[in-house]
Design a protein around this motif. Structure first.
Motif, PDB file in Angstrom:
ATOM      1  N   MET A  72      -5.116  -8.443   2.697  1.00 48.09           N
ATOM      2  CA  MET A  72      -5.790  -9.599   3.315  1.00 48.09           C
ATOM      3  C   MET A  72      -7.302  -9.434   3.167  1.00 48.09           C
ATOM      4  O   MET A  72      -7.808  -8.317   3.224  1.00 48.09           O
ATOM      5  CB  MET A  72      -5.409  -9.672   4.802  1.00 48.09           C
ATOM      6  CG  MET A  72      -5.384 -11.081   5.326  1.00 48.09           C
ATOM      7  SD  MET A  72      -4.827 -11.112   7.044  1.00 48.09           S
ATOM      8  CE  MET A  72      -3.058 -11.066   6.848  1.00 48.09           C
TER       9      MET A  72
ATOM     10  N   GLY B  55      -5.617  -8.768  10.489  1.00 44.34           N
ATOM     11  CA  GLY B  55      -5.472  -9.011   9.060  1.00 44.34           C
ATOM     12  C   GLY B  55      -6.803  -9.190   8.364  1.00 44.34           C
ATOM     13  O   GLY B  55      -6.943  -8.889   7.182  1.00 44.34           O
TER      14      GLY B  55
ATOM     15  N   VAL C 253      -0.172  -3.966   4.030  1.00 42.18           N
ATOM     16  CA  VAL C 253      -1.427  -4.644   3.686  1.00 42.18           C
ATOM     17  C   VAL C 253      -1.600  -4.896   2.197  1.00 42.18           C
ATOM     18  O   VAL C 253      -2.653  -5.366   1.766  1.00 42.18           O
ATOM     19  CB  VAL C 253      -2.640  -3.844   4.223  1.00 42.18           C
ATOM     20  CG1 VAL C 253      -2.610  -3.805   5.734  1.00 42.18           C
ATOM     21  CG2 VAL C 253      -2.681  -2.434   3.652  1.00 42.18           C
TER      22      VAL C 253
ATOM     23  N   GLU D  74      -0.790  -6.815  -1.452  1.00 42.21           N
ATOM     24  CA  GLU D  74      -0.824  -8.250  -1.752  1.00 42.21           C
ATOM     25  C   GLU D  74       0.422  -8.966  -1.216  1.00 42.21           C
ATOM     26  O   GLU D  74       0.355 -10.099  -0.786  1.00 42.21           O
ATOM     27  CB  GLU D  74      -0.879  -8.399  -3.275  1.00 42.21           C
ATOM     28  CG  GLU D  74      -1.726  -9.551  -3.749  1.00 42.21           C
ATOM     29  CD  GLU D  74      -1.813  -9.537  -5.265  1.00 42.21           C
ATOM     30  OE1 GLU D  74      -1.286 -10.469  -5.875  1.00 42.21           O
ATOM     31  OE2 GLU D  74      -2.378  -8.558  -5.809  1.00 42.21           O
TER      32      GLU D  74
ATOM     33  N   THR E 299      -0.297  -8.851   5.494  1.00 41.60           N
ATOM     34  CA  THR E 299      -1.089  -9.738   4.644  1.00 41.60           C
ATOM     35  C   THR E 299      -0.525 -11.152   4.652  1.00 41.60           C
ATOM     36  O   THR E 299      -1.271 -12.131   4.732  1.00 41.60           O
ATOM     37  CB  THR E 299      -1.072  -9.226   3.189  1.00 41.60           C
ATOM     38  OG1 THR E 299      -1.408  -7.854   3.192  1.00 41.60           O
ATOM     39  CG2 THR E 299      -2.044 -10.010   2.324  1.00 41.60           C
TER      40      THR E 299
END
Lengths: 560, 523
Positions: free
Chosen positions: A1, A104, A538, A540, A545
């Motif tokens: 994120m 995030g 976290v 992609e 995320t």
């Protein structure tokens, strides 16, 4: 994120009930002022940073700063309070935990420090009960999920309205692929002593557990019908008041710290000047200098005088300032890696304060002051900076300020032929300021030779060579070597990987037994911080995320 | 098989007689359902024979069997629409894969939540409407009310079937909890807001069946697309019954509007006071009730920007109404232009389409509502009355989503809290309006309750048995075009036709002393 929203504005930790945005602190008349009530009512559009509405009583750092402030004020400004109720002003929701979009959009460093701060605040809530005689009750008028339940579980008792929909839950793992990292998992099994298999089931049911079952599993103490919630809360709080052992003392108002902030024209050097503390920052060199001064004026000699002096007493003022400076280092100075810890002033002035505090431990206010010192020193233990204490002529690493040296990763003491350099213990080093592991810093230091603790405590002031012999000093360069040794030591340290240093220091600082607290910081937080870096959370396609996004997460299925 | 749970007592097409697990679950649940029905179902009519439609199979002959039945003896059945051979998931990340015959563990909790939320609305509406029988304007309406009620009961059974069959112990507990929550009870409220609102007068009932049951229709349409095939089949069958509920609402409101407009034209009434003096519901009051129930029902679709909605769509748990009419079934790269409130202004923002799925469904709902409102307006216009009922802006009076916590007028303009307070009684039913619409309802209920005691005594002896009936509409699958003359007949001891109560539906000038007296009416 995207980590675009991490604060550019420095975070400030001072607030006051008059300025609270998200909490209301009141003292319901029905309990005759003996009960403090903290009502959470988070204002959606008043997050600390833009970009994440704080829906459903979710919180960010700004919300937690107010909570921490409230707890501190209940300690000092409301000695008549004998129990605390935490509840919410929102219909059908108690608290839904840390705001996911805030997490995030935060840098890793901010997330880690945010969690650390919220963890400390929850431990303060428990300390308020265990050490100050203000037990707490979470009155859940609606769902408490994630950090919301973690807040509740930090209270002594939990009552949950049984309205067919209100639940307690830890949706982190199933929904976000992270952990309830504010002590939640640890407290399930270590504090409420819930069976590990039930805790396992609970922590994977996103929607949580309601009503009767929440009582059966031990997640809450009672689940009355909604209409009875107030009555049950009242009854339980009265019982808490009855068992409170809080000692009366005159209220002490906590005024503003009035820090003076300045910066060099280039901005390369910054300075924060408090009355007893100075923090000089050189982010470019990744170093800082933290100086704490001994009192220079006459300090209270009795609890009565202490109450009269109030927050201006050195023991309160200096440690509040130190606390603020540590938080400044954590949140606003991410580049600073190595901090020199220094002291200045008359050792006897510090020893006099210590003697008074040690002598009057039965006094309510003295007790609070000692606990304040204890918390601030623990905050230092848990600060991810390399601390090198520098003991030099004119310094006063004695008693409560010796703890700063003992909390540091290394102690450099000047071996001078011309000038007096000394350290000394006081009764404050004998267990009144324990670490998270439950031991004093001296005990932790001398785990191998516990007899050294008593010996050091019996000694008076120790010169450099005796201090080295006593095991209190890491290195003792002489006058000629000092400047170079120190410069090299700092440069060397500042050149090492900050991640490795953080992990190394955290592993070395807490020798000795485990407590719930060390498990929270050493195990739960460490796992959480690892997960916070992993693609499954976290990356992609990670769950954190993608939370709130149209796509679904994809996991790498390999277990470590 | 037990005497409580068998194929005769519980008509079904799910092979109940050989499903031990379902039998066991229903044996425990069914008696509790009956207790719930007796406690919370239509008040005061449980011993009466009512002419009701019962589904005994999913065939064209079986799904609408009409007969006299005491409501507690109604045969609530379990029906799934016929399976679609080789059905594939029609949208989301799993599009094209075979539909799920069982619940995937990964989605177990979310699916259960969807089913529980839907299931909770069914008994809730029965609870909301339980007193309405005592103030009903005609036996036609009474019968419609009870038909709606028993079918909501059956829809509860449908959801409970899914919980019992696919969700193990948790499912059984949730099924039990569906019988424990109570509409409007602050201790045990129903899950969704609109289902905790009082619905104690017939105008509200008609608005409820028009607006709130229509939310149900769209939720069922969205669930009919579900990758979880049993849910899809169950909801497809429920939709055939839901149509009648909305018919009741649409024609109910239409009759009130028609009567008011017709009288206004005939007697040249134009001031609200005159209209009320004539015992009619004035059109501005109708608008207020419309505003209330429409806005409450809009909330039922959930937040405009919703991560749950995105998850439901992505995983295939819940689609859009009539998904096959959309071109892009992945909905991954598109966005939805939405009006959001930013810094005290309304600005248009692009929201990822999957996160806007609640709003997409709401769009379809709003269009559908508008069609009904247009019909009402044509009727008003036909009487030459210059008044138009309008659906308020979807921002008006919201408690869920991005417009909650902010005030808007019916045109959708932002208001301050003070402006809202000053004007809200012009837009929503005020206490005085409620009082007018329900005038002396309490007294009526009290007298009914007394009557009830009499009737209980009666039932123990050989008092006259009262039976009500209304011949079924010629086709229930197709909405009858002619609403003015629903075929009404009565038989039994109370067969006399009465002209009483013709004046107005919701004003309820109908004599209320005995049910027998208002056995039959026509409009």
């Amino acid at each position: 994120m995207a980590e675009t929203n991490t604060p550019t504005e420095p975070v400030r930790f001072e607030t006051h009930p008059d300025r609270y945005v998200h909490w209301r602190l009141d003292f319901p008349a029905e309990h005759g002022g003996k009960v403090a009530r903290l009502v959470m009512d988070v204002k959606e559009d008043r997050g600390m940073r833009p970009g994440y509405p704080l829906k459903l009583n979710s919180y960010d750092l700004g919300v937690d700063i107010e909570l921490a402030d409230a707890l501190q004020r209940i300690r000092f400004e409301h000695p008549e309070v004998r129990a605390l109720v935490v509840t919410s002003a929102k219909d059908r929701i108690f608290c839904s935990g840390a705001n996911i979009y805030m997490l995030g959009s935060s840098t890793h460093g901010f997330k880690v420090n945010f969690c650390k701060f919220t963890n400390e605040t929850r431990l303060y809530l428990e300390e308020l009960s265990a050490e100050s005689g203000v037990p707490s009750l979470a009155s859940l008028n609606g769902t408490a999920s994630g950090g919301g339940y973690e807040l509740a579980i930090a209270c002594d008792e939990i009552v949950l309205a049984d309205d067919g929909s209100s639940a307690v839950s830890f949706p982190e793992a199933p929904l976000l692929a992270v952990l309830p990292g504010t002590g939640g998992l640890t407290r399930l099994v270590d504090k409420r002593k819930i069976r590990r298999d039930l805790a396992d089931a609970f922590s994977t049911i996103a929607e949580g557990v309601r009503g009767k079952r929440s009582v059966e599993w031990g997640l809450v103490d009672e689940a009355p019908p909604k209409a009875k919630l107030d009555e049950v809360t009242r009854r339980r709080v009265e019982a808490l008041v009855g068992r409170s052992k809080r000692k009366a003392f005159p209220a002490v108002k906590l005024g503003p710290l009035e820090a003076q902030r300045s910066a060099s024209p280039s901005g390369d050097e910054q300075k924060i000047e408090y009355q007893y503390v100075t923090l000089e920052l050189t982010p470019k060199l990744r170093t800082a200098r933290l100086t704490v001064r001994a009192p220079s004026t006459k300090q209270p000699e009795t609890p009565e005088e202490l109450a009269k002096a109030g927050a201006s007493a050195w023991a309160i003022q200096a440690f509040r300032e130190l606390d603020d400076a540590l938080l400044e280092l954590r949140f606003n100075q991410p580049l600073v890696g190595v901090v020199s810890v220094e002291t200045a002033g008359a050792p006897e002035a510090v020893l006099a304060v210590d003697a008074m505090l040690a002598k009057h431990q039965d006094d309510g206010l003295v007790r609070e002051v000692t606990l304040l010192m204890k918390r601030v020193l623990k905050r230092m233990d848990l600060t991810a900076k390399s601390f090198f204490a520098l003991v030099t002529p004119g310094s006063c690493f004695v008693g409560s300020l010796l703890e700063l040296g003992l909390a540091a990763d290394r102690v450099y003491m000047k071996d001078s032929d011309d000038e007096d350099v000394s350290v000394a213990t006081s009764p404050m080093n004998a267990g009144l300021l324990p670490m998270a592991n439950g031991l004093s810093r001296l005990q932790t230091r001398f785990l191998k030779e516990p007899e050294r603790v008593a010996r050091v405590l019996e000694e008076g002031a120790l010169g450099t060579r005796d201090a080295v012999k006593a095991g209190l000093v890491t290195f003792a360069p002489d006058d000629l070597d000092w400047d170079d040794e120190i410069r090299i030591a700092f440069e060397e340290r500042a050149a090492m990987s900050p991640d490795a240093m953080t992990g190394m220091e955290a592993s070395l600082r807490f020798a000795g037994p485990e407590t719930m607290e060390t498990k929270i910081f050493g195990r739960l937080s460490a796992w959480q911080n690892w997960i916070f870096q992993r693609p499954n959370a976290v990356g992609e396609r990670g769950a954190l995320t993608l939370y709130g996004k149209p796509e679904r997460p994809e996991f790498n299925w390999q277990r470590t | 098989m037990s005497t409580v749970v068998n194929d005769t007592k519980i008509p079904n097409n799910v092979d109940l007689s050989s499903d031990k697990r379902l039998q066991r679950a229903l044996e425990a649940w069914q008696p509790n359902f009956l207790s719930w029905w007796n406690e919370m179902g239509p008040f005061g009519f449980q011993k009466d024979d009512v002419f009701l439609r019962t589904a005994v199979s999913v065939t064209s002959e079986g799904w609408a069997n009409f007969d006299y039945v005491k409501m507690p003896d109604y045969r609530w059945g379990i029906f799934l629409a016929d399976p679609v051979p080789d059905r594939k998931i029609g949208f989301g990340d799993h599009m094209g894969e075979p539909a799920w015959k069982e619940v995937p563990g990964e989605h177990r909790n979310a699916l259960r939540r969807i089913i529980v939320t839907q299931g909770d609305t069914e008994p809730a509406s029965v609870e909301q409407q339980r007193m309405l029988g005592h103030s009903c304007p005609s036996v036609y309406d009474l019968r419609n009310l009870f038909q709606v009620n028993v079918e909501e009961g059956r829809h509860l059974w449908a959801m409970v079937y899914l919980l019992h069959t696919y969700f193990g112990r948790d499912g059984r507990e949730e099924a039990e909890a569906l019988l424990q929550r109570r509409s409007g009870d602050p201790d045990k409220p129903r899950i969704l807001g609109a289902f905790n609102e009082p619905c104690t007068d017939w105008l509200s009932f008609f608005m409820f069946t028009f607006f709130t049951d229509r939310d149900g229709k769209f939720q069922l349409l969205a669930l009919a697309e579900s990758a979880f095939d049993p849910l899809s089949r169950t909801t497809r069958f429920m939709l055939t019954e839901e149509a009648h509920h909305m018919f009741v609402g649409e024609t109910g409101v239409l009759r009130v509007v028609d009567r008011t407009a017709q009288q206004m034209a005939e007697k040249k009434l134009d001031h609200v006071d005159q209209v009320r003096a004539a015992g009619l519901i004035d059109l501005p009051t109708m608008q207020k009730y419309l505003n209330l129930w429409y806005s409450l029902s809009l909330d039922l679709f959930g937040g405009e920007i919703s991560s749950n909605a995105a998850t439901y769509f992505a995983t295939g748990m819940k689609g859009r109404a009539k998904e096959d009419q959309f071109e892009d079934h992945k909905a991954l790269d598109s966005s939805y232009a939405m009006d959001v409130v930013k810094d005290g202004k309304i600005v248009r923002e692009d929201v990822a389409l999957r996160n806007a799925m609640n709003e997409v469904l709401r769009d379809a709902y709003v269009d559908d509502c508008q069609r009904g409102v247009d019909k009402w307006n044509r009727t008003i216009a036909a009487h030459g009355i210059p008044f138009t009922l309008k659906l308020p802006s979807r921002r008006f009076h919201r408690h869920i989503g991005i417009y909650s916590g902010v005030h808007f007028d019916p045109a959708g303009n932002l208001l301050t809290a003070e402006q809202w307070e000053a004007k809200k009684d012009e837009w929503l039913p005020s206490d005085a309006d409620n009082e007018y619409v329900q005038s002396d309802a309490e007294a009526r209920l009290r007298s009914e309750a007394d009557g009830q005691l009499d009737r209980r005594a009666e039932a123990g002896h050989q008092g006259p048995r009262r039976r009500f009936e209304i011949a079924p509409p010629r086709s229930v699958t197709r909405r009858p075009a002619a609403l003015a003359e629903p075929a009404v007949a009565a038989r039994g001891a109370s067969g006399a036709t009465s002209a009483a109560g013709r004046a107005s539906v919701a004003r309820r000038t109908a004599p209320r002393a005995r049910l027998d007296d208002r056995a039959s009416e026509r409009w």
